[in-house]
Design a protein around this motif. Structure first.
Motif, PDB file in Angstrom:
ATOM      1  N   LYS A   1      -9.712  -9.064  -6.165  1.00 48.91           N
ATOM      2  CA  LYS A   1      -8.478  -8.533  -5.587  1.00 48.91           C
ATOM      3  C   LYS A   1      -8.112  -7.171  -6.168  1.00 48.91           C
ATOM      4  N   GLU A   2      -8.190  -7.027  -7.475  1.00 50.18           N
ATOM      5  CA  GLU A   2      -7.799  -5.779  -8.113  1.00 50.18           C
ATOM      6  C   GLU A   2      -8.746  -4.641  -7.756  1.00 50.18           C
TER       7      GLU A   2
ATOM      8  N   LYS B   1      -6.519  -9.164   0.879  1.00 51.06           N
ATOM      9  CA  LYS B   1      -6.714  -9.048  -0.568  1.00 51.06           C
ATOM     10  C   LYS B   1      -6.270 -10.312  -1.291  1.00 51.06           C
TER      11      LYS B   1
ATOM     12  N   LYS C   1       0.822  -1.219   0.000  1.00 45.96           N
ATOM     13  CA  LYS C   1       0.000   0.000   0.000  1.00 45.96           C
ATOM     14  C   LYS C   1       0.851   1.263   0.000  1.00 45.96           C
TER      15      LYS C   1
ATOM     16  N   TYR D   1     -10.434  -4.413  -4.985  1.00 46.17           N
ATOM     17  CA  TYR D   1     -10.158  -4.090  -3.585  1.00 46.17           C
ATOM     18  C   TYR D   1      -8.939  -3.179  -3.470  1.00 46.17           C
ATOM     19  N   LYS D   2      -7.898  -3.494  -4.216  1.00 45.13           N
ATOM     20  CA  LYS D   2      -6.665  -2.704  -4.169  1.00 45.13           C
ATOM     21  C   LYS D   2      -6.898  -1.262  -4.633  1.00 45.13           C
ATOM     22  N   LYS D   3      -7.796  -1.072  -5.583  1.00 48.72           N
ATOM     23  CA  LYS D   3      -8.020   0.251  -6.168  1.00 48.72           C
ATOM     24  C   LYS D   3      -9.117   1.042  -5.466  1.00 48.72           C
TER      25      LYS D   3
ATOM     26  N   SER E   1      -2.397 -11.748   3.277  1.00 55.57           N
ATOM     27  CA  SER E   1      -3.235 -10.558   3.327  1.00 55.57           C
ATOM     28  C   SER E   1      -4.686 -10.859   2.965  1.00 55.57           C
TER      29      SER E   1
ATOM     30  N   GLU F   1       3.606  -5.610  -4.749  1.00 56.44           N
ATOM     31  CA  GLU F   1       3.461  -6.710  -3.796  1.00 56.44           C
ATOM     32  C   GLU F   1       4.712  -7.568  -3.672  1.00 56.44           C
TER      33      GLU F   1
ATOM     34  N   GLY G   1       1.745  -0.086  -4.635  1.00 55.87           N
ATOM     35  CA  GLY G   1       1.059  -1.341  -4.910  1.00 55.87           C
ATOM     36  C   GLY G   1       1.969  -2.499  -5.267  1.00 55.87           C
TER      37      GLY G   1
END
Length: 220
Positions: free
Chosen positions: A160-161, A103, A63, A163-165, A101, A69, A67
């Motif tokens: 997942k994507e 995510k 984060k 959630y990340k955005k 994690s 990982e 981003g």
């Protein structure tokens, strides 16, 4: 030898995270570490792997690194290699960091072990309850996110994507993650620990909505 490695790792993590966002700082790591130790009392697992993974799991959170990982596992691996930790232990710790994690659970689960389950539970416990609420709003403030917007409903089906955005209001995060964690605990110890924390979040949300509703009718 193990005691020395743990003591040195604690010093390393403290120094590395000294300027970190304070929902993911040394105090977060310390709480996760203590949660993991408590769970370990009731589980048979590799103690060194659990301790190292708990201490290093947020050493370079994606984060805060655009981003990326790969950076956290890479930093952990390099540190442990420098400490001449056994390759098998390093590989296990890195695999935990790569896969533990929330995510990651939204995509294909590539790895699991009892050690990962323990550290994952320990981390998830710190994401709920009073501390979880404090951390959620702290991170929301750090990202300058809206606290609550009734016109933006929670997205309960993110991959997942997505959630990340997501940059949704912080209250949405309760429904998109925090309230889901109680039923995602792996170990019996964590399941028991999660109950009261979960109930506290529900009570908090009830109070939050009461104040929102009453606020529109308050005399000024």
């Amino acid at each position: 030898m193990i005691k020395e490695i743990i003591e040195d790792t604690i010093k390393y993590v403290k120094a590395t995270l000294v300027h970190s966002e304070h929902g993911h700082d040394w105090w977060h790591i310390s709480r996760v570490y203590q949660n993991a130790i408590r769970i370990l009392h009731h589980e048979r697992a590799d103690i060194l792997v659990v301790q190292l993974a708990a201490l290093l799991h947020d050493i370079a959170d994606a984060k805060f690194h655009d981003g990326d990982e790969t950076i956290g596992p890479k930093v952990a691996r390099e540190y442990l290699k420098g400490r001449q930790v056994a390759t098998e232990t390093i590989d296990h710790v890195v695999a935990i960091i790569e896969n533990m994690s929330f995510k990651s659970s939204l995509g294909t689960i590539a790895f699991t072990s009892i050690e990962m389950e323990i550290v994952q539970d320990a981390d998830r416990l710190d994401a709920i309850g009073a501390i979880g609420i404090a951390r959620a709003f702290h991170y929301g403030g750090y990202k300058n996110r809206i606290i609550y917007d009734p016109s933006v409903p929670p997205n309960l089906h993110m991959d997942k994507e997505e959630y990340k955005k997501s940059d949704a209001p912080t209250i949405n995060h309760f429904y998109e993650k925090l309230l889901l964690l109680k039923d995602k605990m792996n170990t019996e110890t964590a399941k028991q620990m999660a109950v009261q924390r979960h109930e506290f979040m529900e009570l908090y949300l009830e109070q939050f909505y009461n104040e929102v509703a009453n606020g529109s009718n308050d005399d000024i």
